[in-house]
Design a protein around this motif. Structure first.
Motif, short mmCIF file in Angstrom:
data_model
loop_
_atom_site.label_atom_id
_atom_site.label_comp_id
_atom_site.label_asym_id
_atom_site.label_seq_id
_atom_site.Cartn_x
_atom_site.Cartn_y
_atom_site.Cartn_z
N THR A 20 0.84 -1.19 0.00
CA THR A 20 0.00 0.00 0.00
C THR A 20 0.88 1.24 0.00
O THR A 20 1.97 1.24 0.57
CB THR A 20 -0.93 0.03 1.23
N ALA A 21 0.39 2.27 -0.66
CA ALA A 21 1.09 3.54 -0.71
C ALA A 21 0.07 4.65 -0.56
O ALA A 21 -1.01 4.58 -1.13
CB ALA A 21 1.83 3.68 -2.05
N ALA A 22 0.43 5.66 0.23
CA ALA A 22 -0.43 6.83 0.33
C ALA A 22 -0.28 7.60 -0.97
O ALA A 22 0.83 7.81 -1.45
CB ALA A 22 -0.03 7.68 1.52
N ALA A 23 -1.39 8.01 -1.57
CA ALA A 23 -1.35 8.72 -2.84
C ALA A 23 -0.40 9.90 -2.74
O ALA A 23 -0.29 10.49 -1.67
CB ALA A 23 -2.75 9.19 -3.22
N PRO A 24 0.34 10.22 -3.77
CA PRO A 24 0.14 9.86 -5.16
C PRO A 24 0.80 8.57 -5.62
O PRO A 24 0.38 8.04 -6.64
CB PRO A 24 0.69 11.05 -5.93
N PRO A 25 1.85 8.00 -4.99
CA PRO A 25 2.37 6.74 -5.53
C PRO A 25 1.33 5.62 -5.46
O PRO A 25 0.47 5.62 -4.59
CB PRO A 25 3.56 6.42 -4.62
N THR A 26 1.44 4.69 -6.40
CA THR A 26 0.58 3.51 -6.40
C THR A 26 1.46 2.27 -6.59
O THR A 26 2.56 2.36 -7.12
CB THR A 26 -0.47 3.55 -7.53
N ALA A 27 0.94 1.13 -6.16
CA ALA A 27 1.66 -0.13 -6.26
C ALA A 27 0.87 -1.09 -7.14
O ALA A 27 -0.34 -1.22 -6.99
CB ALA A 27 1.85 -0.73 -4.87
N THR A 28 1.57 -1.78 -8.06
CA THR A 28 0.93 -2.76 -8.94
C THR A 28 1.80 -4.00 -9.02
O THR A 28 2.97 -3.88 -9.36
CB THR A 28 0.77 -2.18 -10.36
N PRO A 29 1.32 -5.17 -8.70
CA PRO A 29 0.01 -5.45 -8.13
C PRO A 29 0.01 -5.06 -6.65
O PRO A 29 1.03 -5.11 -5.98
CB PRO A 29 -0.15 -6.95 -8.29
N ALA A 30 -1.14 -4.69 -6.14
CA ALA A 30 -1.26 -4.29 -4.75
C ALA A 30 -1.35 -5.49 -3.83
O ALA A 30 -0.99 -5.41 -2.66
CB ALA A 30 -2.47 -3.39 -4.57
N THR A 31 -1.85 -6.61 -4.35
CA THR A 31 -1.95 -7.82 -3.53
C THR A 31 -1.56 -9.04 -4.35
O THR A 31 -1.70 -9.06 -5.57
CB THR A 31 -3.39 -8.04 -3.00
#
Length: 109
Positions: A20-31
């Motif tokens: 998990t990342a606090a916006a603005p970064p995002t994680a892919t895949p998240a799970t």
């Protein structure tokens, strides 16, 4: 980013992995839920991205394996740079950046 999940038991297991990342970064895949053989480890690659207008600085990403969270700092730089290559391990002095040098003759390999 790479998360390593290790099984120190005598039985195979499946461990839930969440990034998990606090916006603005995002994680892919998240799970994901990697299957880990007994007495072995597996790696899970996770791409961390941020929009172009993200202010430079350090952001926090939380990697949770099972019920154990670990906070990881991620730095957003002034300019967007993505490495040409990635390696999970390499001998000292022979980093993955040496794999993309334009030398098709492989001199000094």
């Amino acid at each position: 980013m790479v998360a390593r999940v290790v099984d120190n038991t005598g039985d195979p297991l499946t461990r839930p992995l969440m990034v998990t990342a606090a916006a603005p970064p995002t994680a892919t895949p998240a799970t994901s839920s990697p299957d880990v053989p007994a007495h072995q480890g597996v790696t899970a690659a996770v791409r961390i991205t941020a929009p172009r207008d993200t202010p430079p600085g350090e952001h926090r990403v939380t990697v949770t394996v099972g019920d154990e969270p670990t906070e990881v700092p991620v730095t957003v730089t002034e300019t967007c740079t993505e490495p040409e290559v990635y390696a999970s391990s390499f001998p000292t002095g022979f980093g993955p950046e040496r794999a993309v040098d334009g030398d098709i003759a492989c001199q000094g390999c």
